[in-house]
Design an enzyme around this catalytic site. Structure first.
Site, PDB file in Angstrom:
ATOM      1  N   ASP A 165       0.844  -1.186   0.000  1.00  0.00           N
ATOM      2  CA  ASP A 165       0.000   0.000   0.000  1.00  0.00           C
ATOM      3  C   ASP A 165       0.881   1.236   0.000  1.00  0.00           C
ATOM      4  O   ASP A 165       2.108   1.144   0.044  1.00  0.00           O
ATOM      5  CB  ASP A 165      -1.029  -0.014   1.136  1.00  0.00           C
ATOM      6  CG  ASP A 165      -0.429   0.283   2.500  1.00  0.00           C
ATOM      7  OD1 ASP A 165       0.804   0.461   2.611  1.00  0.00           O
ATOM      8  OD2 ASP A 165      -1.194   0.348   3.471  1.00  0.00           O
ATOM      9  N   ASP A 208      -5.941   2.261  -1.442  1.00  0.00           N
ATOM     10  CA  ASP A 208      -4.559   2.378  -1.916  1.00  0.00           C
ATOM     11  C   ASP A 208      -3.794   1.076  -1.686  1.00  0.00           C
ATOM     12  O   ASP A 208      -2.582   1.088  -1.498  1.00  0.00           O
ATOM     13  CB  ASP A 208      -3.854   3.560  -1.238  1.00  0.00           C
ATOM     14  CG  ASP A 208      -3.745   3.387   0.273  1.00  0.00           C
ATOM     15  OD1 ASP A 208      -4.606   2.701   0.855  1.00  0.00           O
ATOM     16  OD2 ASP A 208      -2.801   3.940   0.876  1.00  0.00           O
TER      17      ASP A 208
END
Length: 299
Positions: A165, A208
């Site tokens: 991420d 994300d």
């Protein structure tokens, strides 16, 4: 009858008992690219089907009990070849032609399925891809990983999973807005695609968070590949996102890499990659961490 055949929107192709074309309407011309004057009495139906052997299979179906009964074929899917060599998907319905009980040929109705097939293909693509980045989505990730784990076990081939991420993504989103946040996510997807082999697949798992499934890849190979990816992203961030200024630290990646262990299932592999990713983030981010060989619940 001639006017009806000529005005039909579907291709109509009739053949005599020897398979030579004797009926060929305007829709068949548009469908195949052949001109009726060049076809009638000259061309064999085997030169229209793709592959040519398909003509014999269709005739065999006409004599079988299935697909509408003996003497009929109803709505089977085949392909024909255009004069340009392009294959066109067709829904075919056909019937035998007889005269006083004797077979004299057959006639088929050829409905072009190209548009429908394109729509189906687009719907399938949308069902497995993320609309923002164009990467495969979480749903496709789980289906693919399950298949690749089974394949890896069956053939004793290496398989590596990488999760990552974005470090400090939220401050950019909060400061510059969701449009710039989306631009960052698109940059991630672009860099993911640049170093991807044909065998590998990239996914946006949500928000994300992203992932790679790296087939035929050992733990060390996966670690090296993810380090190259991380460094490439950092370089491209500097060149493509510099317009955002220096008010905030650059977004970087925290990556966890796990190699499929003996007797491990996909859930356990996901868990180890996930823990390695959080270990990378806990240690300051902008790094790649190799997963531990076993799951430590205290992590």
């Amino acid at each position: 009858m001639t006017r009806l055949i000529g005005s039909c929107p579907d291709g109509i192709i009739g053949v005599n008992r020897e398979g030579v074309v004797i009926i060929f309407n305007q829709a068949a011309e548009r469908l195949t690219g052949h001109k009726a004057v060049e076809v009638l009495g000259k061309l064999s139906i085997t030169q229209i089907y793709d592959p040519p052997e398909l003509a014999r299979q269709v005739k065999k179906e006409l004599y079988s009990e299935g697909n509408g009964g003996v003497g009929q074929v109803d709505g089977i899917e085949v392909e024909v070849t255009t004069t340009e060599g392009r294959s066109v998907p067709i829904r075919l319905s056909a019937t035998l032609l007889t005269n006083n009980g004797d077979e004299i040929g057959s006639v088929g109705f050829f409905h072009d399925m190209s548009e429908r097939k394109e729509i189906e293909k687009e719907l399938r693509r949308r069902s497995v891809t993320d609309s923002l980045t164009g990467l495969f989505n979480r749903r496709h990730f789980h289906a693919t990983l399950s298949l690749e784990v089974d394949r890896s076990v069956r053939y004793s081939r290496p398989l590596t999973l990488a999760f990552f991420d974005l470090d400090r993504f939220k401050p950019f989103n909060d400061t510059y807005g969701h449009q710039e946040g989306d631009n960052i996510l698109r940059l991630v997807s672009q860099v993911m695609g640049q170093g991807l082999r044909n065998l590998d697949q990239a996914f946006r798992l949500g928000g994300d968070e992203f992932g790679f499934i790296l087939v035929e890849t050992t733990a060390d190979q996966g670690l090296l590949a993810m380090e190259r990816f991380r460094q490439t992203f950092n370089r491209q961030w500097q060149s493509k996102m510099s317009y955002l200024g220096d008010d905030l630290p650059a977004v970087t990646l925290s990556i966890g890499v796990a190699h499929l262990a003996p007797d491990e299932n996909s859930d356990q592999l996901i868990r180890r990659a996930d823990l390695a990713m959080y270990e990378a983030k806990k240690d300051g981010g902008d790094r790649t961490v190799k997963a531990r060989p076993e799951i430590k619940e205290t992590a």
